[in-house]
Scaffold this motif. Sequence first.
Motif, PDB file in Angstrom:
ATOM      1  N   GLY A  47       0.810  -1.208   0.000  1.00 42.62           N
ATOM      2  CA  GLY A  47       0.000   0.000   0.000  1.00 42.62           C
ATOM      3  C   GLY A  47       0.842   1.257   0.000  1.00 42.62           C
ATOM      4  O   GLY A  47       1.935   1.309  -0.553  1.00 42.62           O
ATOM      5  N   SER A  48       0.354   2.279   0.639  1.00 42.38           N
ATOM      6  CA  SER A  48       1.010   3.580   0.663  1.00 42.38           C
ATOM      7  C   SER A  48       1.598   3.849   2.039  1.00 42.38           C
ATOM      8  O   SER A  48       0.996   3.529   3.066  1.00 42.38           O
ATOM      9  CB  SER A  48       0.007   4.687   0.307  1.00 42.38           C
ATOM     10  N   SER A  49       2.788   4.450   2.069  1.00 42.19           N
ATOM     11  CA  SER A  49       3.408   4.786   3.343  1.00 42.19           C
ATOM     12  C   SER A  49       2.738   5.982   3.999  1.00 42.19           C
ATOM     13  O   SER A  49       2.970   6.262   5.171  1.00 42.19           O
ATOM     14  CB  SER A  49       4.893   5.088   3.129  1.00 42.19           C
ATOM     15  N   LYS A  50       1.905   6.720   3.251  1.00 45.59           N
ATOM     16  CA  LYS A  50       1.233   7.893   3.787  1.00 45.59           C
ATOM     17  C   LYS A  50      -0.231   7.620   4.129  1.00 45.59           C
ATOM     18  O   LYS A  50      -0.950   8.514   4.518  1.00 45.59           O
ATOM     19  CB  LYS A  50       1.315   9.039   2.781  1.00 45.59           C
ATOM     20  N   MET A  51      -0.676   6.389   3.964  1.00 42.08           N
ATOM     21  CA  MET A  51      -2.077   6.058   4.244  1.00 42.08           C
ATOM     22  C   MET A  51      -2.134   4.747   5.008  1.00 42.08           C
ATOM     23  O   MET A  51      -1.510   3.758   4.617  1.00 42.08           O
ATOM     24  CB  MET A  51      -2.870   5.925   2.933  1.00 42.08           C
ATOM     25  N   LYS A  52      -2.886   4.758   6.109  1.00 42.94           N
ATOM     26  CA  LYS A  52      -3.071   3.562   6.900  1.00 42.94           C
ATOM     27  C   LYS A  52      -4.548   3.186   6.889  1.00 42.94           C
ATOM     28  O   LYS A  52      -5.409   4.041   7.092  1.00 42.94           O
ATOM     29  CB  LYS A  52      -2.589   3.771   8.334  1.00 42.94           C
ATOM     30  N   LEU A  53      -4.836   1.932   6.655  1.00 43.09           N
ATOM     31  CA  LEU A  53      -6.208   1.440   6.585  1.00 43.09           C
ATOM     32  C   LEU A  53      -6.518   0.587   7.804  1.00 43.09           C
ATOM     33  O   LEU A  53      -5.681  -0.194   8.257  1.00 43.09           O
ATOM     34  CB  LEU A  53      -6.422   0.614   5.316  1.00 43.09           C
ATOM     35  N   LYS A  54      -7.737   0.756   8.313  1.00 45.77           N
ATOM     36  CA  LYS A  54      -8.190  -0.040   9.437  1.00 45.77           C
ATOM     37  C   LYS A  54      -9.608  -0.520   9.160  1.00 45.77           C
ATOM     38  O   LYS A  54     -10.478   0.269   8.799  1.00 45.77           O
ATOM     39  CB  LYS A  54      -8.167   0.777  10.732  1.00 45.77           C
ATOM     40  N   THR A  55      -9.831  -1.807   9.312  1.00 43.07           N
ATOM     41  CA  THR A  55     -11.149  -2.378   9.073  1.00 43.07           C
ATOM     42  C   THR A  55     -12.086  -2.028  10.224  1.00 43.07           C
ATOM     43  O   THR A  55     -11.807  -2.346  11.386  1.00 43.07           O
ATOM     44  CB  THR A  55     -11.058  -3.909   8.934  1.00 43.07           C
ATOM     45  N   MET A  56     -13.191  -1.344   9.891  1.00 42.91           N
ATOM     46  CA  MET A  56     -14.165  -0.970  10.914  1.00 42.91           C
ATOM     47  C   MET A  56     -15.385  -1.886  10.885  1.00 42.91           C
ATOM     48  O   MET A  56     -16.048  -2.072  11.899  1.00 42.91           O
ATOM     49  CB  MET A  56     -14.600   0.484  10.710  1.00 42.91           C
ATOM     50  N   VAL A  57     -15.702  -2.429   9.722  1.00 50.72           N
ATOM     51  CA  VAL A  57     -16.838  -3.339   9.572  1.00 50.72           C
ATOM     52  C   VAL A  57     -16.351  -4.568   8.821  1.00 50.72           C
ATOM     53  O   VAL A  57     -15.848  -4.458   7.698  1.00 50.72           O
ATOM     54  CB  VAL A  57     -17.990  -2.675   8.799  1.00 50.72           C
ATOM     55  N   ASP A  58     -16.481  -5.740   9.438  1.00 53.54           N
ATOM     56  CA  ASP A  58     -16.038  -6.962   8.797  1.00 53.54           C
ATOM     57  C   ASP A  58     -17.201  -7.863   8.402  1.00 53.54           C
ATOM     58  O   ASP A  58     -17.036  -9.066   8.197  1.00 53.54           O
ATOM     59  CB  ASP A  58     -15.071  -7.728   9.709  1.00 53.54           C
ATOM     60  N   TYR A  59     -18.380  -7.265   8.314  1.00 52.48           N
ATOM     61  CA  TYR A  59     -19.568  -8.043   7.940  1.00 52.48           C
ATOM     62  C   TYR A  59     -19.582  -8.243   6.423  1.00 52.48           C
ATOM     63  O   TYR A  59     -19.290  -7.322   5.660  1.00 52.48           O
ATOM     64  CB  TYR A  59     -20.839  -7.315   8.384  1.00 52.48           C
ATOM     65  N   HIS A  60     -19.912  -9.443   5.989  1.00 48.24           N
ATOM     66  CA  HIS A  60     -19.921  -9.763   4.562  1.00 48.24           C
ATOM     67  C   HIS A  60     -21.361  -9.778   4.045  1.00 48.24           C
ATOM     68  O   HIS A  60     -22.111 -10.720   4.312  1.00 48.24           O
ATOM     69  CB  HIS A  60     -19.246 -11.122   4.311  1.00 48.24           C
ATOM     70  N   TRP A  61     -21.722  -8.723   3.318  1.00 47.40           N
ATOM     71  CA  TRP A  61     -23.049  -8.667   2.732  1.00 47.40           C
ATOM     72  C   TRP A  61     -23.122  -9.541   1.489  1.00 47.40           C
ATOM     73  O   TRP A  61     -22.116  -9.771   0.815  1.00 47.40           O
ATOM     74  CB  TRP A  61     -23.406  -7.226   2.360  1.00 47.40           C
ATOM     75  N   GLN A  62     -24.319  -9.999   1.198  1.00 49.31           N
ATOM     76  CA  GLN A  62     -24.526 -10.817   0.006  1.00 49.31           C
ATOM     77  C   GLN A  62     -24.292  -9.974  -1.243  1.00 49.31           C
ATOM     78  O   GLN A  62     -24.813  -8.858  -1.342  1.00 49.31           O
ATOM     79  CB  GLN A  62     -25.946 -11.376  -0.010  1.00 49.31           C
ATOM     80  N   PRO A  63     -23.502 -10.448  -2.200  1.00 47.71           N
ATOM     81  CA  PRO A  63     -23.250  -9.668  -3.424  1.00 47.71           C
ATOM     82  C   PRO A  63     -24.521  -9.532  -4.265  1.00 47.71           C
ATOM     83  O   PRO A  63     -24.961 -10.491  -4.896  1.00 47.71           O
ATOM     84  CB  PRO A  63     -22.171 -10.476  -4.160  1.00 47.71           C
TER      85      PRO A  63
END
Length: 216
Positions: A47-63
């Motif tokens: 990824g990017s050294s200037k951006m950090k991602l954090k998962t807030m919702v791990d629910y898997h909705w039906q596609p």
Amino acid sequence: MQPTAMLPKLSETTQTISFSEDDETCSSEVYASNVVVTTNPGNHNHGSSKMKLKTMVDYHWQPKFYPGQLLAIHISGNFLAYSIIAPIGANSGTSKTPNGMVRVVYKPKPGVEQRALIKGMKGEVQDLAFAHIQNQVVLASIDEMGNFYIHEIEVNESGFSVTATAEVREDTGVGGNTHRVVWCPYIPDEDDAPDDDVARLLLTTHANQGDDLLLV
């Protein structure tokens, strides 16, 4: 953008553009037809050294296609709500179809998180939204049958509480499976005093039919 005829002609040379960690600029003029860009490798492995991602919702909705939004964030940024599907019969012992529920997440500060679960919907939640009120947390949701619900959320010493304040059954007879709930997006100007009554105006739609604005 300039017309093509007015753009400068690129030279048939090779241009090298270099960026380093200490550079304050992140752009450069291109004058050659062949360009080589070199950058600082950084110390990250993805990824990017200037951006950090954090998962807030791990629910898997039906596609599938969803007519409304399944996730909403309060204007304060402290509350998050999202739609989930309850196991068959979880809300009603006789129901043979999946019922909807809404998970509410309260994050007063980094590293602190509390959750609550809103039950009682007659069908799968199809749309939900927070009212645009800074000092109050009011959540509206609507299920696949067109019934909509209002819940008020209050912060207390033990965390927060969720109170059901209204439930309106769909009785227009329109049917269909497209229902939306929309708050008035009222944001006062800097010189205006906040008017929470305006922000409490709510519109629901059912298929191609819209109800009048309601004050809740």
